[in-house]
Design a protein around this motif. Sequence first.
Motif, PDB file in Angstrom:
ATOM      1  N   ASP A  46      -2.573   5.656 -39.332  1.00 24.78           N
ATOM      2  CA  ASP A  46      -2.209   5.261 -40.687  1.00 24.78           C
ATOM      3  C   ASP A  46      -0.956   4.395 -40.591  1.00 24.78           C
ATOM      4  O   ASP A  46       0.112   4.865 -40.217  1.00 24.78           O
ATOM      5  CB  ASP A  46      -1.942   6.490 -41.549  1.00 24.78           C
ATOM      6  N   MET A  47      -1.111   3.113 -40.917  1.00 26.16           N
ATOM      7  CA  MET A  47      -0.020   2.150 -40.760  1.00 26.16           C
ATOM      8  C   MET A  47       0.569   1.691 -42.087  1.00 26.16           C
ATOM      9  O   MET A  47       1.121   0.605 -42.175  1.00 26.16           O
ATOM     10  CB  MET A  47      -0.518   0.951 -39.959  1.00 26.16           C
ATOM     11  N   GLU A  48       0.473   2.543 -43.080  1.00 21.62           N
ATOM     12  CA  GLU A  48       0.981   2.179 -44.402  1.00 21.62           C
ATOM     13  C   GLU A  48       2.458   1.789 -44.363  1.00 21.62           C
ATOM     14  O   GLU A  48       2.892   0.892 -45.080  1.00 21.62           O
ATOM     15  CB  GLU A  48       0.771   3.339 -45.376  1.00 21.62           C
ATOM     16  N   LYS A  49       3.232   2.434 -43.502  1.00 20.50           N
ATOM     17  CA  LYS A  49       4.676   2.179 -43.451  1.00 20.50           C
ATOM     18  C   LYS A  49       5.098   1.394 -42.213  1.00 20.50           C
ATOM     19  O   LYS A  49       6.266   1.398 -41.843  1.00 20.50           O
ATOM     20  CB  LYS A  49       5.429   3.496 -43.542  1.00 20.50           C
ATOM     21  N   VAL A  50       4.145   0.711 -41.580  1.00 19.77           N
ATOM     22  CA  VAL A  50       4.450  -0.110 -40.408  1.00 19.77           C
ATOM     23  C   VAL A  50       4.750  -1.527 -40.873  1.00 19.77           C
ATOM     24  O   VAL A  50       3.962  -2.135 -41.592  1.00 19.77           O
ATOM     25  CB  VAL A  50       3.276  -0.098 -39.402  1.00 19.77           C
ATOM     26  N   SER A  51       5.875  -2.053 -40.442  1.00 18.07           N
ATOM     27  CA  SER A  51       6.267  -3.401 -40.857  1.00 18.07           C
ATOM     28  C   SER A  51       5.749  -4.475 -39.907  1.00 18.07           C
ATOM     29  O   SER A  51       5.501  -5.608 -40.315  1.00 18.07           O
ATOM     30  CB  SER A  51       7.791  -3.500 -40.954  1.00 18.07           C
ATOM     31  N   MET A  52       5.564  -4.117 -38.613  1.00 19.11           N
ATOM     32  CA  MET A  52       5.157  -5.118 -37.638  1.00 19.11           C
ATOM     33  C   MET A  52       4.552  -4.436 -36.417  1.00 19.11           C
ATOM     34  O   MET A  52       4.990  -3.366 -36.021  1.00 19.11           O
ATOM     35  CB  MET A  52       6.390  -5.934 -37.217  1.00 19.11           C
ATOM     36  N   VAL A  53       3.517  -5.074 -35.840  1.00 25.26           N
ATOM     37  CA  VAL A  53       2.922  -4.612 -34.590  1.00 25.26           C
ATOM     38  C   VAL A  53       2.944  -5.789 -33.620  1.00 25.26           C
ATOM     39  O   VAL A  53       2.393  -6.852 -33.906  1.00 25.26           O
ATOM     40  CB  VAL A  53       1.475  -4.115 -34.780  1.00 25.26           C
ATOM     41  N   ALA A  54       3.591  -5.603 -32.484  1.00 23.93           N
ATOM     42  CA  ALA A  54       3.649  -6.633 -31.447  1.00 23.93           C
ATOM     43  C   ALA A  54       2.531  -6.380 -30.439  1.00 23.93           C
ATOM     44  O   ALA A  54       1.782  -5.411 -30.537  1.00 23.93           O
ATOM     45  CB  ALA A  54       5.015  -6.604 -30.764  1.00 23.93           C
ATOM     46  N   SER A  55       2.446  -7.246 -29.446  1.00 18.59           N
ATOM     47  CA  SER A  55       1.366  -7.141 -28.459  1.00 18.59           C
ATOM     48  C   SER A  55       1.356  -5.783 -27.756  1.00 18.59           C
ATOM     49  O   SER A  55       0.282  -5.241 -27.466  1.00 18.59           O
ATOM     50  CB  SER A  55       1.460  -8.276 -27.444  1.00 18.59           C
TER      51      SER A  55
END
Length: 100
Positions: A46-55
């Motif tokens: 659950d990525m509701e509160k994720v601002s950024m995903v890098a490689s």
Amino acid sequence: MSPSITKQVEGETCTFFLEGMVNIQTAPELEKEVNELPEVKALIFDMEKVSMVASAGFRVLIQAYKKMKAAGGSMKVIHVNDEVMKVCRFTGLADVMDIS
């Protein structure tokens, strides 16, 4: 900044609630949690509160997907923000994984 990772196991489903950035500095913590997963049939990020995903974060998701697929399970990535979804579509991950 370390992401907040909360793991919830209900029956045969494990959900990771993530918060913050998932990048080269923070992905190892998530990878450790994934590697220590109990046997489950369904995995949800659950990525509701994720601002950024890098490689590095995408690498962990791909590893988790492969692990679940090999075990005959399923994996979903939910509540992805628009910027992360753009990367998922561009890289083709959205065609392989259940991402919404």
